[in-house]
Design a protein around this motif. Sequence first.
Motif, PDB file in Angstrom:
ATOM      1  N   ASN A  68       0.834  -1.191   0.000  1.00 27.12           N
ATOM      2  CA  ASN A  68       0.000   0.000   0.000  1.00 27.12           C
ATOM      3  C   ASN A  68       0.875   1.250   0.000  1.00 27.12           C
ATOM      4  OD1 ASN A  68      -2.583   0.904  -0.028  1.00 27.12           O
ATOM      5  ND2 ASN A  68      -2.815   0.942   2.186  1.00 27.12           N
ATOM      6  N   ASN A  69       1.880   1.243   0.865  1.00 29.84           N
ATOM      7  CA  ASN A  69       2.796   2.379   0.954  1.00 29.84           C
ATOM      8  C   ASN A  69       3.625   2.540  -0.315  1.00 29.84           C
ATOM      9  OD1 ASN A  69       1.873   3.005   3.453  1.00 29.84           O
ATOM     10  ND2 ASN A  69       3.605   2.132   4.591  1.00 29.84           N
ATOM     11  N   SER A 121       1.469   4.333  -2.800  1.00 35.32           N
ATOM     12  CA  SER A 121       1.428   5.757  -2.437  1.00 35.32           C
ATOM     13  C   SER A 121       2.718   6.457  -2.854  1.00 35.32           C
ATOM     14  CB  SER A 121       1.286   5.928  -0.925  1.00 35.32           C
ATOM     15  OG  SER A 121      -0.003   5.612  -0.536  1.00 35.32           O
ATOM     16  N   ASP A 171       3.641   9.783  -4.975  1.00 31.63           N
ATOM     17  CA  ASP A 171       4.295  10.904  -4.273  1.00 31.63           C
ATOM     18  C   ASP A 171       5.595  11.337  -4.950  1.00 31.63           C
ATOM     19  OD1 ASP A 171       2.302  11.007  -2.422  1.00 31.63           O
ATOM     20  OD2 ASP A 171       3.382   9.906  -0.866  1.00 31.63           O
TER      21      ASP A 171
END
Lengths: 246, 224
Positions: free
Chosen positions: B153-154, B157, B161
């Motif tokens: 999930n990170n 992201s 980003d």
Amino acid sequence: MLEIHNLHKSFSGTGVLSGMDFKVDKGEVVAIIGQSGSGKTTLLRCMSFLEKADIGEIIFDDYKGDMAHISQKDIKMLRMEMGFVFQSFNLFNNMTALENVMEGLVTARKMPKDKAKEKALEVLAKVGMLDRAYYYPGELSGGQQQRVAIARAIAPEPKVILFDEPTSALDPELTGEVLETMKKLALEGTTMVVVTHEMSFAKEVASRVVFMDGGVVVEQGTPQEIFGNPKEERTRQFLNRALHKL
Amino acid sequence: MSERLIGIITSSFFKILIPGIKVTIPLTLLSFALSLAVGLLLALIQVADIKGLRQVARFYIWVFRGTPLIVQLFIIFFGLPNIGITLDAFPSAVLAFGLNLGAYNAEVFRSAILAIPKGQLEAAYMIGLNYPQAMVRIILPQSFPVAFPNLFNNLISLLKDTALASSITVIDLFTTAQQIAARTYEPFALYLEAAFIYLIFSTGLTWLQRYLEQKLVWKSDKKR
């Protein structure tokens, strides 16, 4: 061989063990019985340093030490000579039955892998789990898991094996196979300390029965003495309740 | 749609895609690798309760989670030269993203380690393992599948980003789209195109996650 003197342990102010003495000799099978909350499990966990004693002395063969101020190094050394069988098995979920048994030999005792495997297969055969050597814990029944856990405990040939209510988490129809395995070990002369609710096991297999209540030993003796002719009123009351449940 | 616009879109697609592959993806993967190392280290310090270091770890997480990522980027790229540390834009971005996500991954690892029943550690002790051995052999191998979905999930992201790197002169997917948009006066089409390419990348990651998750499940869990 293993002696505990004046063991005290309390959990957040509530005393569980209050000046307990305990001893097991080589080749003995000691069954510890008593109500829930009598301190049986805490005794076992203090002896294996899974709980830190508040006060207490341990003598294990030539070793003598203060249980409240023992070093990690000494703890590890003593644990190398102990086997422990948990109520909830605690097999390593990321390893097969065989790997579970080999782990203590290879990682902790630096045994060569091929020798460790040979030894592991030998003890798995002894507990009747050779055909499940390559199964993961999740693929085994509770009774099978506990038998593998027993194999894991005996593989390094420790001087004493501590059993913490080994059948309490099992369905009634699965307790038999585990008790049979333990009986086999007892007959081979394995030194065992067994915290148990299985009165029949205590009666038939133990060489000595210890009845605990309120954090101390109330009475101990041969199974004949404890079950046949208990001296203490508290022992009688407990046995009445425990035996009539069956 | 005018012929001119179609021409801009088709000719710019690969111009945006190529820095996406050559810059955005390596930036994402390198930053993620750094964040895994930082996160695991911070998590281990906390669960092992190493005196003194635990406070350092908490402080680190407090700072990096409590300040904006773009500010951290600016401090590293524009700020550090003032105290004599000058880094190129790309390594600055890797450092900022990696250190920042490390703080988040620390919590992912920590909760995954704490999710393993205490009996596993006790059993490891009782067969004679010490704490580091128990961690490496028993606890971490079981924690990893627990941490995996949140780590991934990170990662997704992070992929998005990394567009912030355009603010410190990294010529990535988004910077390239910005440049073409400025030149052609077609921001709407160009930024939609950039969004579309990010979407392709993140979709790829989602597929990868699903594939890896199936591989990761212990045999034991399958049959349960």
